[in-house]
Scaffold this active site. Structure first.
Site, PDB file in Angstrom:
ATOM      1  N   LYS A  22       0.831  -1.214   0.000  1.00 31.76           N
ATOM      2  CA  LYS A  22       0.000   0.000   0.000  1.00 31.76           C
ATOM      3  C   LYS A  22       0.865   1.263   0.000  1.00 31.76           C
ATOM      4  O   LYS A  22       0.646   2.173  -0.789  1.00 31.76           O
ATOM      5  CB  LYS A  22      -0.940   0.012   1.222  1.00 31.76           C
ATOM      6  CG  LYS A  22      -1.865  -1.203   1.308  1.00 31.76           C
ATOM      7  CD  LYS A  22      -2.796  -1.131   2.513  1.00 31.76           C
ATOM      8  CE  LYS A  22      -2.109  -1.153   3.861  1.00 31.76           C
ATOM      9  NZ  LYS A  22      -1.385  -2.422   4.168  1.00 31.76           N
ATOM     10  N   ARG A  97      -9.937   0.806   8.430  1.00 26.97           N
ATOM     11  CA  ARG A  97      -9.442  -0.518   8.772  1.00 26.97           C
ATOM     12  C   ARG A  97     -10.506  -1.387   9.445  1.00 26.97           C
ATOM     13  O   ARG A  97     -10.229  -2.532   9.808  1.00 26.97           O
ATOM     14  CB  ARG A  97      -8.277  -0.353   9.745  1.00 26.97           C
ATOM     15  CG  ARG A  97      -6.966  -0.935   9.244  1.00 26.97           C
ATOM     16  CD  ARG A  97      -5.936  -0.718  10.332  1.00 26.97           C
ATOM     17  NE  ARG A  97      -4.715  -1.407  10.105  1.00 26.97           N
ATOM     18  CZ  ARG A  97      -3.680  -0.902   9.426  1.00 26.97           C
ATOM     19  NH1 ARG A  97      -3.758   0.267   8.875  1.00 26.97           N
ATOM     20  NH2 ARG A  97      -2.578  -1.603   9.310  1.00 26.97           N
ATOM     21  N   ARG A 143      11.221  -5.628   5.122  1.00 27.62           N
ATOM     22  CA  ARG A 143      10.960  -4.190   4.920  1.00 27.62           C
ATOM     23  C   ARG A 143      11.948  -3.316   5.702  1.00 27.62           C
ATOM     24  O   ARG A 143      12.222  -3.551   6.863  1.00 27.62           O
ATOM     25  CB  ARG A 143       9.536  -3.857   5.364  1.00 27.62           C
ATOM     26  CG  ARG A 143       9.242  -2.368   5.378  1.00 27.62           C
ATOM     27  CD  ARG A 143       7.788  -2.042   5.338  1.00 27.62           C
ATOM     28  NE  ARG A 143       6.988  -2.719   6.344  1.00 27.62           N
ATOM     29  CZ  ARG A 143       5.654  -2.730   6.336  1.00 27.62           C
ATOM     30  NH1 ARG A 143       4.994  -2.093   5.385  1.00 27.62           N
ATOM     31  NH2 ARG A 143       4.994  -3.366   7.275  1.00 27.62           N
ATOM     32  N   ARG A 176      10.816  -1.209  11.109  1.00 29.62           N
ATOM     33  CA  ARG A 176       9.711  -0.794  11.981  1.00 29.62           C
ATOM     34  C   ARG A 176       9.649  -1.666  13.219  1.00 29.62           C
ATOM     35  O   ARG A 176       9.880  -2.862  13.158  1.00 29.62           O
ATOM     36  CB  ARG A 176       8.386  -0.898  11.212  1.00 29.62           C
ATOM     37  CG  ARG A 176       8.006   0.394  10.531  1.00 29.62           C
ATOM     38  CD  ARG A 176       6.868   0.223   9.591  1.00 29.62           C
ATOM     39  NE  ARG A 176       5.712  -0.458  10.182  1.00 29.62           N
ATOM     40  CZ  ARG A 176       4.563  -0.627   9.542  1.00 29.62           C
ATOM     41  NH1 ARG A 176       4.422  -0.157   8.319  1.00 29.62           N
ATOM     42  NH2 ARG A 176       3.565  -1.249  10.123  1.00 29.62           N
ATOM     43  N   ARG A 187      -0.962  -8.809  13.806  1.00 29.79           N
ATOM     44  CA  ARG A 187      -1.356  -7.822  12.790  1.00 29.79           C
ATOM     45  C   ARG A 187      -2.126  -8.497  11.658  1.00 29.79           C
ATOM     46  O   ARG A 187      -3.118  -7.965  11.169  1.00 29.79           O
ATOM     47  CB  ARG A 187      -0.129  -7.086  12.248  1.00 29.79           C
ATOM     48  CG  ARG A 187       0.403  -6.065  13.242  1.00 29.79           C
ATOM     49  CD  ARG A 187       1.789  -5.592  12.882  1.00 29.79           C
ATOM     50  NE  ARG A 187       1.838  -4.942  11.600  1.00 29.79           N
ATOM     51  CZ  ARG A 187       2.934  -4.900  10.832  1.00 29.79           C
ATOM     52  NH1 ARG A 187       4.047  -5.486  11.214  1.00 29.79           N
ATOM     53  NH2 ARG A 187       2.892  -4.270   9.683  1.00 29.79           N
TER      54      ARG A 187
HETATM   55  P1  ADP Z   1       0.847  -1.804   7.514  1.00 28.82           P
HETATM   56  O1  ADP Z   1       1.736  -0.968   6.635  1.00 28.82           O
HETATM   57  O2  ADP Z   1       1.554  -3.001   8.032  1.00 28.82           O
HETATM   58  O3  ADP Z   1      -0.461  -2.125   6.893  1.00 28.82           O
HETATM   59  P2  ADP Z   1       0.280   0.596   9.060  1.00 28.82           P
HETATM   60  O4  ADP Z   1       1.533   1.369   8.951  1.00 28.82           O
HETATM   61  O5  ADP Z   1      -0.860   1.005   8.188  1.00 28.82           O
HETATM   62  O6  ADP Z   1       0.592  -0.963   8.837  1.00 28.82           O
HETATM   63  O7  ADP Z   1      -0.244   0.583  10.564  1.00 28.82           O
HETATM   64  C1  ADP Z   1       0.611   0.301  11.647  1.00 28.82           C
HETATM   65  C2  ADP Z   1      -0.196   0.253  12.932  1.00 28.82           C
HETATM   66  O8  ADP Z   1      -0.813   1.530  13.162  1.00 28.82           O
HETATM   67  C3  ADP Z   1      -1.347  -0.743  12.957  1.00 28.82           C
HETATM   68  O9  ADP Z   1      -0.928  -2.056  13.304  1.00 28.82           O
HETATM   69  C4  ADP Z   1      -2.279  -0.115  14.013  1.00 28.82           C
HETATM   70  O10 ADP Z   1      -1.782  -0.358  15.328  1.00 28.82           O
HETATM   71  C5  ADP Z   1      -2.116   1.378  13.732  1.00 28.82           C
HETATM   72  N1  ADP Z   1      -3.122   1.863  12.748  1.00 28.82           N
HETATM   73  C6  ADP Z   1      -2.885   2.363  11.505  1.00 28.82           C
HETATM   74  N2  ADP Z   1      -4.021   2.712  10.894  1.00 28.82           N
HETATM   75  C7  ADP Z   1      -5.026   2.422  11.767  1.00 28.82           C
HETATM   76  C8  ADP Z   1      -6.440   2.535  11.727  1.00 28.82           C
HETATM   77  N3  ADP Z   1      -7.072   2.999  10.630  1.00 28.82           N
HETATM   78  N4  ADP Z   1      -7.150   2.138  12.812  1.00 28.82           N
HETATM   79  C9  ADP Z   1      -6.554   1.667  13.908  1.00 28.82           C
HETATM   80  N5  ADP Z   1      -5.210   1.514  14.015  1.00 28.82           N
HETATM   81  C10 ADP Z   1      -4.443   1.901  12.960  1.00 28.82           C
HETATM   82  P1  ADP Z   2       2.119  -1.892   3.224  1.00 30.08           P
HETATM   83  O1  ADP Z   2       2.124  -0.381   3.230  1.00 30.08           O
HETATM   84  O2  ADP Z   2       0.915  -2.471   2.551  1.00 30.08           O
HETATM   85  O3  ADP Z   2       2.349  -2.477   4.578  1.00 30.08           O
HETATM   86  P2  ADP Z   2       4.709  -1.614   1.839  1.00 30.08           P
HETATM   87  O4  ADP Z   2       4.435  -0.733   0.673  1.00 30.08           O
HETATM   88  O5  ADP Z   2       5.445  -1.025   2.995  1.00 30.08           O
HETATM   89  O6  ADP Z   2       3.353  -2.363   2.315  1.00 30.08           O
HETATM   90  O7  ADP Z   2       5.510  -2.879   1.267  1.00 30.08           O
HETATM   91  C1  ADP Z   2       5.916  -3.935   2.145  1.00 30.08           C
HETATM   92  C2  ADP Z   2       7.317  -4.423   1.711  1.00 30.08           C
HETATM   93  O8  ADP Z   2       7.202  -5.160   0.491  1.00 30.08           O
HETATM   94  C3  ADP Z   2       8.327  -3.321   1.436  1.00 30.08           C
HETATM   95  O9  ADP Z   2       9.586  -3.759   1.902  1.00 30.08           O
HETATM   96  C4  ADP Z   2       8.309  -3.155  -0.087  1.00 30.08           C
HETATM   97  O10 ADP Z   2       9.594  -2.764  -0.567  1.00 30.08           O
HETATM   98  C5  ADP Z   2       7.959  -4.553  -0.566  1.00 30.08           C
HETATM   99  N1  ADP Z   2       7.082  -4.578  -1.742  1.00 30.08           N
HETATM  100  C6  ADP Z   2       6.012  -3.779  -2.003  1.00 30.08           C
HETATM  101  N2  ADP Z   2       5.400  -4.132  -3.156  1.00 30.08           N
HETATM  102  C7  ADP Z   2       6.093  -5.202  -3.632  1.00 30.08           C
HETATM  103  C8  ADP Z   2       5.949  -6.039  -4.809  1.00 30.08           C
HETATM  104  N3  ADP Z   2       4.962  -5.830  -5.693  1.00 30.08           N
HETATM  105  N4  ADP Z   2       6.849  -7.031  -4.968  1.00 30.08           N
HETATM  106  C9  ADP Z   2       7.840  -7.239  -4.068  1.00 30.08           C
HETATM  107  N5  ADP Z   2       8.028  -6.508  -2.954  1.00 30.08           N
HETATM  108  C10 ADP Z   2       7.164  -5.482  -2.733  1.00 30.08           C
END
Ligand code: ADP
Ligand code: ADP
Length: 233
Positions: A22, A97, A143, A176, A187
């Site tokens: 994302k 979410r 990551r 992270r 998660r």
């Molecule tokens: P990921 O990239 O792994 O999807 P995020 O960076 O979006 O994770 O979120 C990290 C953490 O921040 C989540 O595990 C949660 O604790 C909190 N968080 C983020 N967005 C929300 C939301 N919309 N509602 C509740 N908690 C959130």
């Molecule tokens: P999210 O925000 O959904 O948690 P991220 O954009 O942070 O996901 O991506 C998670 C990890 O996967 C990062 O280390 C990123 O470099 C890698 N990644 C993202 N998209 C791809 C893809 N299409 N193929 C391989 N690795 C990817």
């Protein structure tokens, strides 16, 4: 990459489990359409790093991989969406979410729509990135991100040119706090139980488009751009 700054893009919601891509894709949409990426996870992490009241309340919850309560999320999101840079559109990454948050967002957008008569597209287009479970684990554990510019890397799939340093500004990359194996499981569970139903919510109103997020990054980007072109074209 060609930029598009003339049309109103409206809200774009990126859905998908942790590690789906994302943030990576949001940054590319932001660059092409010149609309801001609103990552609730990034905003919360910033608050934790700054030690704000919100950060203090959210820190332990995030470290456990659980969702931060709505009463902390809603004022934060409302304030961010009311800023001037959101007028032409924005990308929500990590929000909504839960089905409750999706309903809250619709109510907020409905209010905004009636408040001003600009013909901005009110309803979000929702793009869900679907990724294989084992691939997710590799993506999350590999990551790394730059604490200065926010660029995302992956030691397996998208490594920096120089070991653990950002290509753009040379800052040492960080992992992270919640990308540890013992936190990944809760998660992913929170995603399955609380966030997966959000897709059903949007599916019912015909706003959901699923994309194969297993594909290489550039290929996923091309598919997303095509969806946005069709939606707004
Ligand atoms: P990921 O990239 O792994 O999807 P995020 O960076 O979006 O994770 O979120 C990290 C953490 O921040 C989540 O595990 C949660 O604790 C909190 N968080 C983020 N967005 C929300 C939301 N919309 N509602 C509740 N908690 C959130
Ligand atoms: P999210 O925000 O959904 O948690 P991220 O954009 O942070 O996901 O991506 C998670 C990890 O996967 C990062 O280390 C990123 O470099 C890698 N990644 C993202 N998209 C791809 C893809 N299409 N193929 C391989 N690795 C990817």
């Amino acid at each position: 990459m060609a930029q598009e700054t003339s049309r109103d893009v409206g809200p774009v919601v990126l859905l998908g489990p942790p590690g789906a891509g994302k943030g990576t894709q949001a940054k590319r949409i932001m660059e092409k359409y010149m609309i801001p990426q609103i990552s609730t996870g990034d905003i919360l992490r910033h608050n934790v790093a700054q030690g704000t009241e919100l950060g203090i309340q959210a820190k332990a919850i995030m470290a456990r991989g659980e969702l931060v309560p709505d009463e902390l999320m809603y004022p934060m999101v409302r304030e961010r969406l009311s800023r001037a840079d959101c007028k032409r559109g924005y990308i929500l990454d990590g929000f909504p979410r839960t089905a409750g948050q999706a309903g809250w967002l619709d109510a907020l957008l409905e209010d905004k729509f009636f408040e001003n008569s600009r013909p901005t597209r009110a309803w979000p287009i929702v793009i869900r990135l679907d990724v294989d479970y084992n691939q997710l684990l590799l993506r999350i554990t590999g990551r790394r991100s730059c604490p200065t510019c926010g660029r995302i890397y992956n030691v397996h799939f998208q490594p920096p040119r120089t070991d653990e340093l950002c290509d753009l500004d040379g800052t040492k990359l960080v992992t992270r706090n919640d990308d540890r194996l013992e936190v990944i499981q809760p998660r992913l569970k929170a995603y399955q139980e609380q966030t997966a139903p959000v897709a059903d919510y949007y599916q019912r109103t015909g706003r959901l488009v699923a994309v194969n997020g297993d594909l290489p990054i550039d290929e996923v980007t091309q598919r997303i751009f095509r969806i946005l072109e069709d939606h707004h074209g």
